[in-house]
Motif scaffolding. Sequence first.
Motif, PDB file in Angstrom:
ATOM      1  N   SER A   1       0.832  -1.192   0.000  1.00 36.38           N
ATOM      2  CA  SER A   1       0.000   0.000   0.000  1.00 36.38           C
ATOM      3  C   SER A   1       0.876   1.255   0.000  1.00 36.38           C
ATOM      4  CB  SER A   1      -0.927  -0.001   1.208  1.00 36.38           C
ATOM      5  OG  SER A   1      -0.223   0.334   2.383  1.00 36.38           O
ATOM      6  N   GLU A   2       0.285   2.388  -0.329  1.00 34.08           N
ATOM      7  CA  GLU A   2       1.025   3.645  -0.366  1.00 34.08           C
ATOM      8  C   GLU A   2       1.580   4.020   1.003  1.00 34.08           C
ATOM      9  OE1 GLU A   2      -0.631   7.066  -2.301  1.00 34.08           O
ATOM     10  OE2 GLU A   2      -1.624   5.800  -3.785  1.00 34.08           O
ATOM     11  N   LYS A   3       0.796   3.751   2.036  1.00 29.37           N
ATOM     12  CA  LYS A   3       1.228   4.086   3.394  1.00 29.37           C
ATOM     13  C   LYS A   3       2.485   3.293   3.771  1.00 29.37           C
ATOM     14  CE  LYS A   3      -0.839   5.146   7.825  1.00 29.37           C
ATOM     15  NZ  LYS A   3      -2.044   5.176   8.619  1.00 29.37           N
ATOM     16  N   LEU A   4       2.499   2.021   3.409  1.00 22.53           N
ATOM     17  CA  LEU A   4       3.646   1.166   3.699  1.00 22.53           C
ATOM     18  C   LEU A   4       4.874   1.648   2.925  1.00 22.53           C
ATOM     19  CD1 LEU A   4       4.849  -1.270   5.099  1.00 22.53           C
ATOM     20  CD2 LEU A   4       4.010  -2.689   3.221  1.00 22.53           C
ATOM     21  N   GLU A   5       4.682   2.001   1.657  1.00 22.01           N
ATOM     22  CA  GLU A   5       5.784   2.523   0.842  1.00 22.01           C
ATOM     23  C   GLU A   5       6.363   3.787   1.457  1.00 22.01           C
ATOM     24  OE1 GLU A   5       5.281   2.991  -3.389  1.00 22.01           O
ATOM     25  OE2 GLU A   5       4.046   1.176  -3.471  1.00 22.01           O
ATOM     26  N   MET A   6       5.493   4.676   1.927  1.00 17.33           N
ATOM     27  CA  MET A   6       5.942   5.924   2.528  1.00 17.33           C
ATOM     28  C   MET A   6       6.757   5.644   3.795  1.00 17.33           C
ATOM     29  SD  MET A   6       6.151   9.177   2.305  1.00 17.33           S
ATOM     30  CE  MET A   6       4.951   9.671   1.118  1.00 17.33           C
ATOM     31  N   LEU A   7       6.276   4.707   4.615  1.00 17.66           N
ATOM     32  CA  LEU A   7       7.016   4.344   5.829  1.00 17.66           C
ATOM     33  C   LEU A   7       8.381   3.756   5.487  1.00 17.66           C
ATOM     34  CD1 LEU A   7       4.191   2.778   8.030  1.00 17.66           C
ATOM     35  CD2 LEU A   7       5.370   4.956   8.406  1.00 17.66           C
ATOM     36  N   GLU A   8       8.440   2.936   4.447  1.00 14.28           N
ATOM     37  CA  GLU A   8       9.703   2.341   4.021  1.00 14.28           C
ATOM     38  C   GLU A   8      10.663   3.412   3.503  1.00 14.28           C
ATOM     39  OE1 GLU A   8       8.455  -0.640   1.222  1.00 14.28           O
ATOM     40  OE2 GLU A   8       8.058  -2.110   2.803  1.00 14.28           O
ATOM     41  N   MET A   9      10.139   4.376   2.739  1.00 16.37           N
ATOM     42  CA  MET A   9      10.982   5.453   2.229  1.00 16.37           C
ATOM     43  C   MET A   9      11.525   6.308   3.367  1.00 16.37           C
ATOM     44  SD  MET A   9       9.643   6.852  -1.434  1.00 16.37           S
ATOM     45  CE  MET A   9       7.909   7.030  -1.096  1.00 16.37           C
ATOM     46  N   LYS A  10      10.667   6.614   4.349  1.00 19.62           N
ATOM     47  CA  LYS A  10      11.113   7.401   5.498  1.00 19.62           C
ATOM     48  C   LYS A  10      12.209   6.668   6.262  1.00 19.62           C
ATOM     49  CE  LYS A  10       7.069  10.259   6.420  1.00 19.62           C
ATOM     50  NZ  LYS A  10       6.027  10.606   7.398  1.00 19.62           N
TER      51      LYS A  10
END
Length: 75
Positions: A1-10
């Motif tokens: 999901s987008e939220k998971l991707e954002m957390l991984e990028m952070k």
Amino acid sequence: SEKLEMLEMKASLKKMISKLPDNLRKVIEMRFYKNLTGNEVAEKLSVTPSRISHMIREGVKKLKVLMVTEGYTSM
């Protein structure tokens, strides 16, 4: 999901920031994670605001190199 991707990028960005030289890492963290202004960071570190601007540019440049080196192209 987008939220998971954002957390991984952070998490990846934070990991790369930790690889910066201490002086650049400290400035980047104060400016972008503690949301201090350039003037506030300069005051806390007893340097000029223009020095802080230079250090931020240098830190961002080094982060870009790390991103390429480590294969992060989607950031």
